[in-house]
Design an enzyme around this catalytic site. Structure first.
Site, PDB file in Angstrom:
ATOM      1  N   ASP A  38    -188.934  -5.459   2.855  1.00 47.12           N
ATOM      2  CA  ASP A  38    -188.260  -6.136   3.649  1.00 47.12           C
ATOM      3  C   ASP A  38    -187.383  -7.160   2.668  1.00 47.12           C
ATOM      4  O   ASP A  38    -186.733  -8.076   3.167  1.00 47.12           O
ATOM      5  CB  ASP A  38    -189.076  -7.283   4.316  1.00 47.12           C
ATOM      6  N   GLY A  39    -187.087  -6.657   1.626  1.00 49.11           N
ATOM      7  CA  GLY A  39    -186.397  -7.805   0.346  1.00 49.11           C
ATOM      8  C   GLY A  39    -187.032  -8.806  -0.433  1.00 49.11           C
ATOM      9  O   GLY A  39    -186.442  -9.085  -1.301  1.00 49.11           O
ATOM     10  N   ASP A 168    -154.476 -24.301 -13.466  1.00 47.63           N
ATOM     11  CA  ASP A 168    -154.732 -25.684 -12.728  1.00 47.63           C
ATOM     12  C   ASP A 168    -154.924 -26.794 -13.646  1.00 47.63           C
ATOM     13  O   ASP A 168    -155.435 -26.602 -14.817  1.00 47.63           O
ATOM     14  CB  ASP A 168    -155.408 -25.235 -11.619  1.00 47.63           C
ATOM     15  N   LYS A 191    -150.776 -27.192  -8.792  1.00 45.54           N
ATOM     16  CA  LYS A 191    -151.052 -26.311  -7.436  1.00 45.54           C
ATOM     17  C   LYS A 191    -151.556 -27.096  -6.428  1.00 45.54           C
ATOM     18  O   LYS A 191    -152.606 -28.443  -6.709  1.00 45.54           O
ATOM     19  CB  LYS A 191    -151.695 -25.093  -7.665  1.00 45.54           C
ATOM     20  N   ARG A 193    -154.312 -26.465  -3.225  1.00 47.42           N
ATOM     21  CA  ARG A 193    -155.237 -25.385  -2.523  1.00 47.42           C
ATOM     22  C   ARG A 193    -155.496 -25.875  -1.020  1.00 47.42           C
ATOM     23  O   ARG A 193    -156.491 -26.619  -0.570  1.00 47.42           O
ATOM     24  CB  ARG A 193    -156.718 -25.300  -3.330  1.00 47.42           C
ATOM     25  N   THR A 222    -161.327 -14.665  -6.994  1.00 49.01           N
ATOM     26  CA  THR A 222    -160.438 -13.819  -6.253  1.00 49.01           C
ATOM     27  C   THR A 222    -159.177 -13.594  -7.120  1.00 49.01           C
ATOM     28  O   THR A 222    -158.130 -12.795  -6.569  1.00 49.01           O
ATOM     29  CB  THR A 222    -160.133 -14.264  -4.703  1.00 49.01           C
TER      30      THR A 222
END
Length: 309
Positions: A38-39, A168, A191, A193, A222
């Site tokens: 079940d993990g 940044d 910058k 966001r 990312t």
């Protein structure tokens, strides 16, 4: 020393854990870690650690890796370990370090509380996203810096007309340190966001036209901030663009963005294992730094001397 030492590892970064143990001159201790159907996680040390100075290596990029670390700490304390040090090359949830919006969790503080409540006596980590997270812990914390391996790399592979750029404002302090140690210029990208994982370049502050660039940051997720900054620098006349980041999370479109960007080479540490190979990415190991720090903790020597210039 009057107490024996043992090094164990969770499953999040076994290659780095083995390298740390090897650099120390030891091998990883035996531990069983498995998931039920079940993990649910199960942890058992396969050797006696009663009275042992125990070091548990585990990066925590996911919720499962954090739970795994907590269970290992708890098992070690219940096995009568003399002292348990959580060695966390990458401390996850560090970006949630303040209440910047209504009705949100300060997850970094919660993770610090959980690690202490599980029974850790000490924490050893590297390049926290926000250095003030050290104050979230009610137990001793040693903060390491990957900058030394990157600086050594560029001293051995010098780049002419170099300008260090912070992608940044948050990474400006780190960029200033690199600039000083490499004798290079300094610039940064301003910058905004508009939402999480979305970055928009506004201005480049500093002289980058005709210069070679080194961008530095503590983590790359990312890669939107990094690649947008690289493209903006290239548009303003920058020549070769190299980037360095300690923690290569590289989620979502990160690999595609890096490979299609103006970045010529990205240097990262092995605090998190790469998900796949990329010709643009080069990995430098932090195993030696962690091995030295473990040795100094064990012998009660100063860790800060590792970073004295």
């Amino acid at each position: 020393m009057d107490k024996p030492l043992a090094i164990f590892a969770g499953r999040s970064n076994l290659s780095l854990s083995r390298a740390i143990a090897e650099e120390y001159g030891s091998t990883l201790g035996e531990v069983t870690i498995k998931n039920f159907s079940d993990g649910e996680l199960y942890v058992k040390f396969k050797e006696s650690i009663r009275g042992v100075d125990t070091y548990i290596i585990q990066s925590t990029p996911t919720a499962d890796s954090i739970i795994e670390l907590l269970l290992m700490i708890d098992a070690a304390k219940r096995a009568s370990s003399h002292r348990v040090t959580a060695v966390i090359p990458y401390f996850g949830y560090a970006r949630q370090d303040r209440k910047d919006q209504p009705r949100v969790s300060i997850a970094a503080k919660l993770m610090a509380n959980l690690i202490a409540s599980a029974g850790a006596d000490r924490v050893l980590t590297m390049d926290l996203h926000a250095p003030q997270i050290q104050g979230f812990f009610d137990i001793p914390l040693d903060h390491l810096y990957a900058g030394s391996i990157f600086v050594d790399y560029f001293k051995n592979n010098p780049i002419d007309d170099l300008v260090v750029v912070a992608p940044d404002v948050g990474s400006l302090k780190m960029a200033r340190s690199y600039s000083k140690r490499l004798g290079a210029g300094l610039a940064f990208v301003d910058k905004r966001r508009p939402q999480q994982n979305v970055a928009e370049v506004m201005n480049v502050i500093g002289e980058v036209d005709g210069k070679n660039i080194l961008m530095v940051d503590d983590l790359i997720d990312t890669a939107g901030t990094l690649t947008n900054a690289a493209d903006a620098l290239k548009a303003r006349g920058a020549k070769k663009i190299v980037a360095a980041g300690t923690h290569p999370i590289l989620s979502g479109p990160a690999y595609q963005r890096i490979e299609q960007s103006s970045i010529d080479m990205l240097l990262v540490s092995d605090s998190i294992p790469l998900q796949r190979h990329s010709d643009k990415i080069k990995v430098l190991s932090v195993a030696g730094i962690f091995a030295d720090a473990i040795r100094r903790i064990y012998t009660d020597d100063s860790i800060s001397t590792l970073f004295d210039d």
